[in-house]
Design an enzyme around this catalytic site. Structure first.
Site, PDB file in Angstrom:
ATOM      1  N   PHE A 109       0.795  -1.225   0.000  1.00 16.69           N
ATOM      2  CA  PHE A 109       0.000   0.000   0.000  1.00 16.69           C
ATOM      3  C   PHE A 109       0.828   1.276   0.000  1.00 16.69           C
ATOM      4  O   PHE A 109       0.349   2.322  -0.391  1.00 16.69           O
ATOM      5  CB  PHE A 109      -0.948   0.018   1.209  1.00 16.69           C
ATOM      6  CG  PHE A 109      -0.255   0.223   2.542  1.00 16.69           C
ATOM      7  CD1 PHE A 109       0.179   1.478   2.953  1.00 16.69           C
ATOM      8  CD2 PHE A 109      -0.043  -0.843   3.397  1.00 16.69           C
ATOM      9  CE1 PHE A 109       0.823   1.668   4.179  1.00 16.69           C
ATOM     10  CE2 PHE A 109       0.586  -0.666   4.619  1.00 16.69           C
ATOM     11  CZ  PHE A 109       1.025   0.595   5.012  1.00 16.69           C
TER      12      PHE A 109
ATOM     13  N   LYS B 172      -1.293  -7.752  -8.844  1.00 20.00           N
ATOM     14  CA  LYS B 172      -2.268  -7.675  -7.752  1.00 20.00           C
ATOM     15  C   LYS B 172      -1.880  -6.502  -6.862  1.00 20.00           C
ATOM     16  O   LYS B 172      -0.940  -6.586  -6.079  1.00 20.00           O
ATOM     17  CB  LYS B 172      -2.305  -8.951  -6.921  1.00 20.00           C
ATOM     18  CG  LYS B 172      -3.331  -8.861  -5.771  1.00 20.00           C
ATOM     19  CD  LYS B 172      -3.127  -9.942  -4.740  1.00 20.00           C
ATOM     20  CE  LYS B 172      -4.104  -9.784  -3.559  1.00 20.00           C
ATOM     21  NZ  LYS B 172      -3.941  -8.508  -2.825  1.00 20.00           N
TER      22      LYS B 172
ATOM     23  N   SER C 212       5.522  -7.511   3.953  1.00 19.86           N
ATOM     24  CA  SER C 212       6.118  -7.910   5.225  1.00 19.86           C
ATOM     25  C   SER C 212       7.066  -9.084   5.020  1.00 19.86           C
ATOM     26  O   SER C 212       6.946  -9.848   4.055  1.00 19.86           O
ATOM     27  CB  SER C 212       5.020  -8.311   6.211  1.00 19.86           C
ATOM     28  OG  SER C 212       4.405  -9.519   5.795  1.00 19.86           O
TER      29      SER C 212
ATOM     30  N   CYS D 235       9.609   1.671   3.290  1.00 17.64           N
ATOM     31  CA  CYS D 235      10.577   0.635   3.673  1.00 17.64           C
ATOM     32  C   CYS D 235      11.980   1.220   3.779  1.00 17.64           C
ATOM     33  O   CYS D 235      12.872   0.602   4.354  1.00 17.64           O
ATOM     34  CB  CYS D 235      10.550  -0.519   2.686  1.00 17.64           C
ATOM     35  SG  CYS D 235      11.126  -0.101   1.031  1.00 17.64           S
TER      36      CYS D 235
ATOM     37  N   GLU E 195       9.431  -3.452  12.821  1.00 16.51           N
ATOM     38  CA  GLU E 195       9.170  -2.321  11.934  1.00 16.51           C
ATOM     39  C   GLU E 195       7.832  -1.683  12.315  1.00 16.51           C
ATOM     40  O   GLU E 195       6.787  -2.324  12.236  1.00 16.51           O
ATOM     41  CB  GLU E 195       9.127  -2.799  10.482  1.00 16.51           C
ATOM     42  CG  GLU E 195       8.933  -1.676   9.477  1.00 16.51           C
ATOM     43  CD  GLU E 195       8.887  -2.191   8.043  1.00 16.51           C
ATOM     44  OE1 GLU E 195       9.544  -1.589   7.177  1.00 16.51           O
ATOM     45  OE2 GLU E 195       8.186  -3.192   7.793  1.00 16.51           O
TER      46      GLU E 195
END
Length: 501
Positions: free
Chosen positions: A149, A173, A226, A281, A386
């Site tokens: 996202f 996707k 993740s 990230c 994180e």
């Protein structure tokens, strides 16, 4: 209310399931549209469409494929504001950050436009008597991308421009939280001349999306998300014989030396920690200050800046633009706030508390204020995990060696930075830090598109990184030809290992 559909076979279509899920504007907490939810059969259909389109696209010359991408880039530039508005309305990041995301993604398109040069292969004439050897870099087939996202445009653009340029077909996707910009890019690709079926977008549950890394027609899968899911996809897809590049979590650190330029360093940390509300990230959530004096100076300089952060809707522009928007969803807001609670519980010193932030007129938005912790230690959850939010932790180390050891002890190794005026220390850090992307006086060291992006340790699963030279290698397979034309050289049968030279 509009529904974002799938994009299959050159057109946008809704799922026959007639099911959809709401898409919210994080700035207001209100639904702005919905996204269709596909069945397992529709995921399979998207793969079939891509499979059927592959042969013709693979046989299209690299130059013609590049020309489609040149036109796509032109259309993306023309529709920049429209695309940025989609990103802001579904992700929540501020206007200039949405434009920055598009710029970094379009740099990959620019790189992919050089595909005729990038896949020239190698040539060695006269490797033996009348024998030539050369290599071909050929496409794989159907490839898939599963994206997160936090960069709804840039991360797909890391993947599909190079994949398409190399002659593959693609099934994407995107995330359900911010799905619409992917479909709009698909429409622009079609307008640019991409044949129907070469690029497809499917919205589905994670369970149904497993076909993208299990179906025998899919040759490779790229994933960003993740580490737990990245590892699962890597192991599963590899077991099904596919190429995999799977990028996971990060906990990036910046070491600040006593000789660092304080003002420049503080400004760099502010952008690295709080840009995009920390949902990157390559964000900078941890600063390791060398020496208590350095830590105290940093906190004194950071505190008023964090307190003064302009937090609000991302859609405001120009002089009215906010510096930080909301986080992406109510669930993620709750998760980030939970980490702040945990830091307090574990004994970190909460210097600035971003909980209970109220943005006038936007009480239902998913806001978290800039948060600053001091005296964070390696035993704390807020260091180990994180957070993916606007939470900055200060750790203290007595010297450079201890700071580097702390950074290298973390399970993630995506990016890391050092702030110093000492060239010897900076060089040592680049050589010895255990991270895939390194900055010296640069807080967010994301490589340019003509280099490759990727971390170390549990931040990545797979041998090849994304975009740049590794991206071309990932989306092609090499074939080497050794050729001799009839000339009477082979006069007797040879049963030993040929040596040619």
């Amino acid at each position: 209310m509009s529904i974002t559909g799938n994009f299959i076979g050159g057109k946008q279509v809704l799922s026959a399931s007639n099911e959809s899920i709401p898409v919210y504007d994080p700035a207001t907490g209100k639904q702005v549209r919905a996204v269709t939810q596909s069945t397992a059969a529709e995921v399979e259909h998207a793969i079939e469409v891509a499979h059927n389109a592959f042969e013709d696209w693979a046989n299209t010359s690299p130059l013609r494929r590049a020309r489609v991408l040149f036109k796509f880039k032109e259309l993306m530039e023309q529709h920049r504001d429209e695309l940025a508005e989609l990103i802001v309305s579904e992700h929540g990041k501020v206007w200039s950050d949405a434009h920055g995301e598009l710029t970094r993604g379009l740099e990959v398109v620019e790189f992919a436009c050089g595909i005729p040069h990038l896949i020239k292969g190698e040539n060695s004439p006269d490797v033996g008597g009348g024998v030539d050897s050369y290599s071909l870099m050929q496409p794989l087939g159907v490839v898939a991308g599963i994206t997160p996202f936090n960069f709804p445009a840039m991360v797909p653009l890391w993947m599909f421009p190079i994949a398409l340029a190399c002659g593959n077909t693609f099934v994407l996707k995107p995330p359900a939280l911010d799905p619409s910009v992917s479909v709009r890019m698909a429409e622009l690709l079609s307008e640019a001349g991409l044949p129907d079926g070469v690029f497809n977008v499917i919205h589905s549950s994670n369970e149904d999306a497993e076909q993208l890394y299990k179906d025998p027609r899919v040759q490779a899968v790229s994933f960003v998300g993740s580490s737990g899911v990245a590892e699962h996809i890597y192991k599963t897809a590899s077991a099904y014989g596919k190429r995999v590049q799977a990028f996971g979590a990060a906990k990036n650190h910046a070491i600040v030396m006593p000789d660092a330029d304080l003002d420049a360093t503080v400004n760099a940390i502010m952008g690295g920690a709080f840009g995009s509300a920390g949902e990157r990230c390559m964000a900078l959530p941890v600063v390791v200050a060398v020496g208590d004096e350095t830590a105290d100076k940093l906190i004194a300089a950071l505190t008023p800046k964090i307190k003064a952060l302009r937090v609000g809707p991302g859609i405001q522009k120009g002089k009215d633009e906010n510096e930080m928007g909301p986080v992406v969803s109510a669930a993620h807001q709750k998760k980030v706030l939970g980490y702040i609670d945990k830091g307090v519980e574990e004994g970190a010193k909460l210097v600035i508390d971003g909980r209970n932030l109220s943005v006038p007129g936007h009480a239902e938005g998913y806001y978290v204020g800039g948060t600053l912790f001091d005296n964070v230690t390696a035993e704390m959850v807020i260091w180990r995990e994180e957070i993916f939010g606007p939470v900055l932790s200060i750790m203290r180390a007595p010297d450079y060696e201890s700071a580097l050891k702390l950074v290298n002890s973390h399970e993630f190794g995506n990016g890391s930075a050092i702030f110093t005026s000492n060239g010897h220390i900076g060089r040592d850090f680049v050589r010895n830090v255990q991270a895939g992307m390194v900055g010296v006086n640069v807080p967010v060291p994301v490589p340019m598109a003509f280099h490759s992006f990727g971390g170390w340790k549990r931040s990545v699963f797979g041998a090849l990184n994304v975009h740049g030279p590794d991206g071309v290698r990932f989306y092609t397979r090499m074939k080497t030809a050794t050729v001799r034309w009839p000339s009477g050289h082979q006069t007797v049968a040879e049963f030993s290992m040929p040596t040619l030279g």
